[in-house]
Scaffold this motif. Structure first.
Motif, PDB file in Angstrom:
ATOM      1  N   LYS A 135      32.689  13.123  37.773  1.00 12.05           N
ATOM      2  CA  LYS A 135      31.409  13.892  36.723  1.00 12.05           C
ATOM      3  C   LYS A 135      30.617  14.113  37.733  1.00 12.05           C
ATOM      4  O   LYS A 135      29.751  14.947  37.496  1.00 12.05           O
ATOM      5  N   THR A 136      30.159  13.344  38.625  1.00 13.42           N
ATOM      6  CA  THR A 136      28.991  13.675  39.754  1.00 13.42           C
ATOM      7  C   THR A 136      29.286  14.696  40.343  1.00 13.42           C
ATOM      8  O   THR A 136      28.323  15.643  40.708  1.00 13.42           O
ATOM      9  N   ARG A 137      30.403  14.991  40.966  1.00 15.23           N
ATOM     10  CA  ARG A 137      31.030  16.140  41.763  1.00 15.23           C
ATOM     11  C   ARG A 137      30.848  17.597  40.854  1.00 15.23           C
ATOM     12  O   ARG A 137      30.623  18.693  41.222  1.00 15.23           O
ATOM     13  N   GLY A 138      31.381  17.170  39.583  1.00 14.80           N
ATOM     14  CA  GLY A 138      31.412  18.487  38.685  1.00 14.80           C
ATOM     15  C   GLY A 138      32.361  19.105  38.988  1.00 14.80           C
ATOM     16  O   GLY A 138      33.141  20.170  38.670  1.00 14.80           O
ATOM     17  N   LYS A 182      26.841  15.365  52.580  1.00 15.34           N
ATOM     18  CA  LYS A 182      25.516  15.512  51.359  1.00 15.34           C
ATOM     19  C   LYS A 182      25.866  13.883  50.737  1.00 15.34           C
ATOM     20  O   LYS A 182      26.951  13.571  50.395  1.00 15.34           O
ATOM     21  N   VAL A 183      24.587  13.273  50.780  1.00 16.44           N
ATOM     22  CA  VAL A 183      24.540  11.864  50.044  1.00 16.44           C
ATOM     23  C   VAL A 183      24.204  12.313  48.621  1.00 16.44           C
ATOM     24  O   VAL A 183      23.875  12.983  48.165  1.00 16.44           O
ATOM     25  N   ILE A 200      29.680  13.213  50.548  1.00 12.32           N
ATOM     26  CA  ILE A 200      30.749  14.489  50.531  1.00 12.32           C
ATOM     27  C   ILE A 200      30.420  15.177  51.771  1.00 12.32           C
ATOM     28  O   ILE A 200      29.379  15.562  52.016  1.00 12.32           O
ATOM     29  N   ALA A 201      31.640  15.407  52.475  1.00 10.58           N
ATOM     30  CA  ALA A 201      31.692  15.830  53.816  1.00 10.58           C
ATOM     31  C   ALA A 201      32.768  16.961  53.891  1.00 10.58           C
ATOM     32  O   ALA A 201      33.981  16.686  53.450  1.00 10.58           O
ATOM     33  N   ASP A 202      32.313  18.330  53.824  1.00  6.60           N
ATOM     34  CA  ASP A 202      33.218  19.433  53.639  1.00  6.60           C
ATOM     35  C   ASP A 202      34.007  19.197  52.397  1.00  6.60           C
ATOM     36  O   ASP A 202      33.281  19.492  51.499  1.00  6.60           O
ATOM     37  N   ARG A 203      35.227  19.056  52.325  1.00  8.86           N
ATOM     38  CA  ARG A 203      35.839  19.006  50.903  1.00  8.86           C
ATOM     39  C   ARG A 203      36.566  17.687  50.758  1.00  8.86           C
ATOM     40  O   ARG A 203      37.107  17.333  49.739  1.00  8.86           O
ATOM     41  N   THR A 204      35.955  16.592  51.344  1.00 11.01           N
ATOM     42  CA  THR A 204      36.305  15.468  51.055  1.00 11.01           C
ATOM     43  C   THR A 204      35.025  14.458  50.433  1.00 11.01           C
ATOM     44  O   THR A 204      33.987  14.400  50.871  1.00 11.01           O
ATOM     45  N   ILE A 205      35.294  13.627  49.551  1.00  4.87           N
ATOM     46  CA  ILE A 205      34.314  12.524  48.823  1.00  4.87           C
ATOM     47  C   ILE A 205      34.805  11.355  49.476  1.00  4.87           C
ATOM     48  O   ILE A 205      35.719  10.791  49.307  1.00  4.87           O
ATOM     49  N   TYR A 206      33.865  10.531  50.129  1.00  2.53           N
ATOM     50  CA  TYR A 206      33.846   9.208  50.657  1.00  2.53           C
ATOM     51  C   TYR A 206      33.133   8.281  49.570  1.00  2.53           C
ATOM     52  O   TYR A 206      31.932   8.544  49.473  1.00  2.53           O
ATOM     53  N   CYS A 207      33.836   7.446  48.865  1.00  2.00           N
ATOM     54  CA  CYS A 207      33.028   6.474  47.782  1.00  2.00           C
ATOM     55  C   CYS A 207      32.853   5.293  48.875  1.00  2.00           C
ATOM     56  O   CYS A 207      33.793   4.551  49.316  1.00  2.00           O
TER      57      CYS A 207
END
Length: 67
Positions: free
Chosen positions: A64-67, A7-8, A26-33
């Motif tokens: 904050k973005t992810r919630g 998800k972008v 967001i890929a699975d449970r990982t956030i790539y910044c």
């Protein structure tokens, strides 16, 4: 093999990326910044206090973005 959903992430609650980058993926449970830096929300200036303060600010926006 399972398929990973990506998800972008883009939100106006965070500073805009400096370049053509997404704010995060967001890929699975990982956030790539990507292109996320520790800048002030109201002014395009780097947060004072060194790399630790800048990283904390950048991650605060992502959380904050992810919630």
């Amino acid at each position: 093999m399972s398929k990973i959903t990506r998800k972008v992430v883009y939100t106006s609650r965070n500073p805009k990326p400096v370049s053509h980058f997404s704010q995060a993926i967001i890929a699975d449970r990982t956030i790539y910044c990507s292109g996320v830096i520790g800048i002030e929300m109201d002014e395009p200036k780097v947060v004072p206090g060194g790399v630790a303060a800048q990283a904390a600010t950048a991650l605060k926006f992502e959380v904050k973005t992810r919630g």
